[in-house]
Design a protein around this motif. Structure first.
Motif, short mmCIF file in Angstrom:
data_model
loop_
_atom_site.label_atom_id
_atom_site.label_comp_id
_atom_site.label_asym_id
_atom_site.label_seq_id
_atom_site.Cartn_x
_atom_site.Cartn_y
_atom_site.Cartn_z
N GLY A 58 2.30 1.50 -1.96
CA GLY A 58 1.95 0.96 -0.49
C GLY A 58 0.65 0.65 -0.26
N ALA A 64 4.28 -2.25 -3.14
CA ALA A 64 4.92 -1.42 -1.86
C ALA A 64 6.22 -0.80 -2.77
N ARG A 177 4.43 1.17 4.74
CA ARG A 177 5.02 0.51 3.48
C ARG A 177 5.94 1.68 2.73
N GLN A 178 5.36 2.69 2.64
CA GLN A 178 5.75 3.79 2.12
C GLN A 178 6.90 4.89 2.64
#
Length: 260
Positions: A58, A64, A177-178
């Motif tokens: 990410g 990602a 994103r993570q």
């Protein structure tokens, strides 16, 4: 050498300077990507130290994530791909927590620990920490600028600047994103007394108070840990004191390569 390493959660971008000696693996914080190590990596590579660093899923150049994973699993996948059997681990903040997790899970793989304002999975973080409520509200509102401002206010008490803001902005994007996929490593805070690996901890005198408390609690539980205070440094230790960090890492690598 740069390469992409397949992990359980996705593809991780890795840079390995190469060499035959005991490597140092640089683990970046949640509030930064692998670029936070740039100056330190340059100094170490100039001394012929093998330097390995990577962007967590990410972040930065890594993909990602698409499946659930832990930071410990990610580190293990990188070490396995590079056939690193023993290394000095230098971890900043959450990266320090990952280093501690590896020292518990595979102690023979860790020659020495360099911990920069570390966390540890299982640490009982205070529920009334105002940072947590502020950042949660910004994330839920998808307020990127608000999250950046909170990050700068909390972690860059020694002052902002282009390098600091670049790291904070990268972190806000990476965390978003993570977030759905990252699981916490198995708890190690109550097992820190098992670690026999030598450790040195850096803590800035301008550190966020909740983090400073966490660092003290970790150091108190590690059987072999010296704590060094960095005057004028906040949480962004690799940017505030790169020379001191590089010098300490070089000493750790040299010791790891010296026959007992």
């Amino acid at each position: 050498m740069e390469l992409m390493v397949q992990t359980g959660g996705g593809e991780v971008w890795v840079r390995d300077s190469g060499g035959d000696g005991v490597p140092v693996v640089l683990l970046h914080p949640g509030w930064g990507d692998s670029g936070i190590w740039d100056e330190i990596a340059r100094e170490l590579e100039a001394q012929q130290v093998r330097v390995v660093r990577y962007d967590s899923l990410g972040y930065g150049e890594s993909s990602a994530p698409t499946q659930r994973y832990t930071a410990l699993e990610e580190l293990r996948a990188v070490l396995d791909r590079l056939d690193v059997r023993r290394a000095v681990l230098a971890g900043h903040s959450g990266g320090g927590g990952t280093a501690l997790s590896m020292a518990i899970a595979e102690p023979d793989r860790v020659a020495e620990l360099i911990l920069l304002a570390p966390g540890a999975s299982g640490y009982p973080w205070p529920r009334d920490d105002p940072f947590m409520s502020d950042i949660s509200a910004a994330v839920q509102a998808r307020d990127v600028e608000g999250a950046v401002e909170i990050g700068l206010r909390t972690w860059a008490r020694a002052g902002s600047g282009e390098a600091v803001e670049t790291q904070i902005r990268s972190a806000v994007a990476g965390m978003e994103r993570q977030a759905r996929y990252l699981d916490e490593d198995p708890p190690v805070f109550d097992r820190l007394g098992e670690i026999r690996t030598p450790a040195t901890m850096f803590v800035g005198d301008l550190e966020y108070p909740m983090v400073a408390d966490c660092c003290r609690a970790i150091a108190d539980r590690l059987p072999s840990c010296r704590v060094l205070t960095l005057p004028g440094s906040d949480h962004m230790v690799p940017l505030r004191a790169p020379g001191a960090v590089a010098e300490l890492v070089l000493m750790a690598v040299t010791a790891a390569e010296t026959p007992a």
